[in-house]
Structure formats: C-alpha cells, structure tokens
Design an enzyme around this catalytic site. Structure first.
Site, PDB file in Angstrom:
ATOM      1  N   ASP A 183      48.951 -43.362 -77.570  1.00  0.00           N
ATOM      2  CA  ASP A 183      49.077 -42.566 -76.341  1.00  0.00           C
ATOM      3  C   ASP A 183      47.732 -42.226 -75.722  1.00  0.00           C
ATOM      4  O   ASP A 183      47.557 -42.342 -74.506  1.00  0.00           O
ATOM      5  CB  ASP A 183      49.860 -41.275 -76.613  1.00  0.00           C
ATOM      6  CG  ASP A 183      51.351 -41.551 -76.810  1.00  0.00           C
ATOM      7  OD1 ASP A 183      51.806 -42.625 -76.383  1.00  0.00           O
ATOM      8  OD2 ASP A 183      52.025 -40.702 -77.398  1.00  0.00           O
TER       9      ASP A 183
ATOM     10  N   ARG B 166      44.720 -27.312 -83.042  1.00  0.00           N
ATOM     11  CA  ARG B 166      44.701 -27.457 -81.575  1.00  0.00           C
ATOM     12  C   ARG B 166      43.703 -26.514 -80.896  1.00  0.00           C
ATOM     13  O   ARG B 166      42.962 -26.939 -80.011  1.00  0.00           O
ATOM     14  CB  ARG B 166      46.100 -27.299 -80.976  1.00  0.00           C
ATOM     15  CG  ARG B 166      47.093 -28.428 -81.328  1.00  0.00           C
ATOM     16  CD  ARG B 166      46.463 -29.791 -81.382  1.00  0.00           C
ATOM     17  NE  ARG B 166      47.405 -30.877 -81.531  1.00  0.00           N
ATOM     18  CZ  ARG B 166      47.445 -31.696 -82.584  1.00  0.00           C
ATOM     19  NH1 ARG B 166      46.633 -31.526 -83.613  1.00  0.00           N
ATOM     20  NH2 ARG B 166      48.294 -32.707 -82.608  1.00  0.00           N
TER      21      ARG B 166
ATOM     22  N   ASP C  37      52.255 -28.827 -79.067  1.00  0.00           N
ATOM     23  CA  ASP C  37      50.811 -29.069 -78.988  1.00  0.00           C
ATOM     24  C   ASP C  37      50.276 -28.979 -77.555  1.00  0.00           C
ATOM     25  O   ASP C  37      49.173 -28.501 -77.327  1.00  0.00           O
ATOM     26  CB  ASP C  37      50.468 -30.428 -79.618  1.00  0.00           C
ATOM     27  CG  ASP C  37      50.659 -30.410 -81.133  1.00  0.00           C
ATOM     28  OD1 ASP C  37      50.475 -29.331 -81.737  1.00  0.00           O
ATOM     29  OD2 ASP C  37      50.982 -31.465 -81.709  1.00  0.00           O
TER      30      ASP C  37
ATOM     31  N   SER D 248      55.739 -40.121 -85.716  1.00  0.00           N
ATOM     32  CA  SER D 248      54.638 -39.416 -85.070  1.00  0.00           C
ATOM     33  C   SER D 248      53.973 -38.583 -86.161  1.00  0.00           C
ATOM     34  O   SER D 248      54.610 -37.732 -86.779  1.00  0.00           O
ATOM     35  CB  SER D 248      55.180 -38.527 -83.953  1.00  0.00           C
ATOM     36  OG  SER D 248      54.170 -37.643 -83.548  1.00  0.00           O
TER      37      SER D 248
HETATM   38  N1  ARG Z   1      55.926 -29.348 -85.484  1.00  0.00           N
HETATM   39  C1  ARG Z   1      54.585 -29.142 -85.881  1.00  0.00           C
HETATM   40  C2  ARG Z   1      53.923 -28.164 -84.963  1.00  0.00           C
HETATM   41  O1  ARG Z   1      54.417 -27.904 -83.914  1.00  0.00           O
HETATM   42  C3  ARG Z   1      53.816 -30.435 -86.018  1.00  0.00           C
HETATM   43  C4  ARG Z   1      53.409 -31.091 -84.762  1.00  0.00           C
HETATM   44  C5  ARG Z   1      52.774 -32.391 -85.050  1.00  0.00           C
HETATM   45  N2  ARG Z   1      52.174 -32.958 -83.880  1.00  0.00           N
HETATM   46  C6  ARG Z   1      52.272 -34.223 -83.560  1.00  0.00           C
HETATM   47  N3  ARG Z   1      51.703 -34.575 -82.455  1.00  0.00           N
HETATM   48  N4  ARG Z   1      52.916 -35.092 -84.273  1.00  0.00           N
HETATM   49  O2  ARG Z   1      52.900 -27.628 -85.283  1.00  0.00           O
END
Ligand code: ARG
Length: 398
Positions: A14, A95, A124, A175
């Site tokens: 991406d 993040r 995110d 992912s």
């Molecule tokens: N669900 C988790 C969170 O919101 C993990 C997110 C993982 N991010 C990703 N881009 N795969 O913190």
C-alpha cells in the site's frame, strides 16, 4: 521546488503504491519516511531503496527503537496497559511515535502535509492523524489508500503496471503489523472468528503445546522500569528483546480476540506479544507487593482508561498526559525482583521481593511472633458494619 509531502513508509504494497498515487494526485514531491520500531524481518536498507525505486524524491530511515522502548513502552508497562483486558496496544503505541517523526521531518523539510497508507476501516488512520494534529496542527494529513478508495487488487494492478518492486510476500492474505512490543495479524481466513489460528501465523512465539522444560527468569524493576534480567543490566529495549526470545520460546503471549475498533467495527485479531505479556505479569505482581490497597484499586481504573485513550489515538491528549503523571507517581516504590516460570504458553510468577515491600511477615504470619493484635478486629468490624446494621434495622421495621 514543488511542495512536499512526507509519507510514513513501511515498504509494503500500500505505501509503495501510495508514492506514485500521491505524486499524481497532489502534484507534490514525496519523501518516504520509515521508522524503525523493532519490526525486524525486513532489512531497512532495502526498504529505503524501494521507496526511491517507487518514485520518492528522498527516502529516510529513522532508528527509533530506544525511543519507542523508553518513551512509549515504559509508560504502557507502568500502566499495565491492555485494551479490553487482552491486547497490549502493540500498533496503538507505535503510531504516535511514527506520527511524531512524520511531523518533525515535515517541519525540517518544509513540507506542508504528511501521508499514511491506512484504509478507512481501521484505528491506525485515527491514531496517525490525531497525533499529527496534536503535534503540528497546521499540517494536513493525506491518506491515498483511503481517500481514493483503492482496493488491494487495484494496488497490485498498479504495482504491476508501473513495474514497482513489490515482493511476492506482500501479496499474502494477511495484514501484519509488528514492532518490538508484539505482532498483529488480521484478515484472510481469520475473518471468520470461528476459524482457529494456524501455526504459520506466528513468528515471535513457538508452539506452546510442544513439550519442553520450563525456564525461570528473574526481572528487576526500578520505579516501574525493567532494568535487568537475571541480574544482568540492560536497556529497556534489550530487556524487551531478550524476553521476546525467552518467553517466545515457550509460546507466551499468544492472544486471539474479537476486538472493538474505534470506528465501530468488531474485528478478529491474532496477536503475539511474549515480552509484553511476561513484563506486565511481573510488573503487576511487584505492584501487589509495593502499592497500598487503595492505590492499586484506583490505579486499575486509571489503567483501563489509559489503555482506551491510547487505543483511541489520544496519546498526546491532555487526559492521557495527566493520567501519565498519576501513574508515574505510583511507581516511586515499584522496585524489586520478580521471578517468572515460562512454560506451556504461560509466564507464571513464582516469587517476588522488594526493599520497598509493604508485606510484613510479622503481621501476616499465623506462627508465633505474630504482631497483629487480633483483639482489635472485633471493634473494627462493629464500626465497619455499623451502616449496614442501622439500615437493616430500618428495613426490618418497615
Ligand atoms: N487491531 C490492532 C489495533 O488497532 C492492530 C492493528 C494492526 N494494524 C495493521 N495495519 N495491520 O491496534
């Protein structure tokens, strides 16, 4: 010179495709920024070069591993932070740090905007943009994958058309997001919450059902900060790395949950966080020895609020910072050793000691030498139960 946009670059599909899209859609020069938060796996020199091959005018890699450990993981550990009691906030912690470096780089290079590769369905995107807003309110955030509503197939087609150097593994159905605090796996067959995770999903942990001898490890804390393993002093980063290996070998910290995202979606998530789970168990135990009962009780509520705020992207918010001050103050006496037994997917506390301990053997013992005056218990209970007795009399009279 064209305007610039700084893109949080992971090297994945991406964000690689995002470089060209961003340039075409905004007319700006794209600067790629990869932040090393201990994601391991991929060589960051290769990531840096890939951004250039995909059309970035400049490609920067920042080693933020120690900063991540000292300024993000330590507060999380002090707060025993688990979202919905299970998830140690792996992605949620990285993040705000990545966003901070995005904003700093944008400032340094005179860019007017930053970008990330998140879709519109996750947490995110919120965390990136809310953090950027709190650090550099004048910067605009752009999200090509979300705002152009690009599908994964379109992204792959774009990469092929433009001959972008995307690895085959990038086309995996999962992912994945990972850093030194843990690893998150979602999508693919996991989207059916009835499907059991398969062994191939895991990279930080070994199968806990394979028989092996238990290991013991002693972790030393100073004011809530883990500073040594088995008497050997390490940086926080090293402590976390060592424990990932030690606890990961026993399959500690595998987590399979249905989680409530901020955007309203329930999602099935598989995590592995061996060091995080072992450290939180040890830290919490040391608090049980060194904190007063009412502080522990109040802190539990603060911890759950803290985890929610961080999950929801408010790392740099006022409430989170005030709660940090409270949590920090509680850690004044959280110093000492905790011994863990690592075995069969679990990190079990088998011993704790502290020069700051509130545990008083003479008060606790049922042997001779007891200093607790049991005759005082009767009067205490009379007064403690007085409100109950008075209200019961009233209720029975009615
Ligand atoms: N669900 C988790 C969170 O919101 C993990 C997110 C993982 N991010 C990703 N881009 N795969 O913190």
């Amino acid at each position: 010179m064209a305007d610039r946009v700084v893109l949080a670059y992971s090297g994945g599909l991406d964000t690689s495709v995002g470089i060209g899209w961003l340039r075409d859609a905004t007319g700006k020069d794209v600067v790629a920024l990869a932040v090393d938060v201990g994601q391991d796996g991929e060589d960051l020199d290769a990531v840096r070069q890939r951004a250039l091959d995909c059309g970035a005018v400049e490609s920067i890699v920042v080693d933020a591993k120690d900063e991540f450990a000292d300024d993000y993981l330590v507060p999380a550990l002090k707060a025993n932070a688990l979202y919905q009691k299970r998830y140690p906030l792996v992605s949620a912690l990285s993040r705000p740090l990545i966003a901070k470096h995005l904003a700093l780089t944008a400032r340094q290079l005179g860019a007017d905007s930053v970008a990330h590769g998140c879709t519109g369905k996750g947490n995110d995107q919120v965390r990136f943009e809310a953090a950027v807003a709190a650090i550099a309110p004048d910067l605009t955030s752009v999200a090509p994958v979300r705002d152009l509503a690009l599908t994964r197939d379109e992204a792959i087609a774009y990469a092929q058309q433009h001959d972008l150097p995307i690895e085959q593994s990038e086309r995996s159905p999962y992912s994945i997001d990972q850093n030194v605090w843990g690893r998150a796996v979602e999508t693919g067959f996991l989207e059916d919450p009835w499907n059991a995770p398969t062994e191939d999903l895991y990279a930080y942990t070994q199968d806990p059902t394979v028989p092996r001898e238990p290991d013991e490890v002693t972790i030393t804390f100073e004011q809530g900060v883990p500073v040594a393993i088995d008497g050997q002093r390490f940086s926080v980063l090293r402590v976390v790395q060592e424990l990932n290996a030690l606890a990961g070998k026993h399959g500690v910290g595998r987590i399979d949950v249905v989680e409530d995202r901020l955007v309203g979606i329930k999602s099935r998530e598989v995590y592995e966080a061996p060091a995080a789970i072992a450290l939180i168990a040890a830290h919490e135990e040391l608090e049980s020895l060194t904190l007063e009962r009412d502080v522990r009780r109040y802190k539990r509520n603060v911890e759950s609020e803290w985890a929610d705020l961080v999950y929801d992207g408010l790392w740099f918010g006022g409430l989170k910072r005030s709660l940090d001050a409270f949590v920090d103050h509680t850690q004044l006496h959280v110093s000492g050793d905790v011994r863990l037994r690592l075995h069969g997917g679990r990190a079990v506390v088998t011993g704790r000691r502290s020069s700051q301990s509130l545990y008083d053997f003479d008060l606790a013992t049922y042997d001779s030498g007891d200093t607790f005056d049991q005759s005082q218990a009767k009067g205490f209970i009379d007064i403690w139960s007085l409100p109950s007795r008075i209200s019961a009399r009233r209720d029975q009279a009615n």
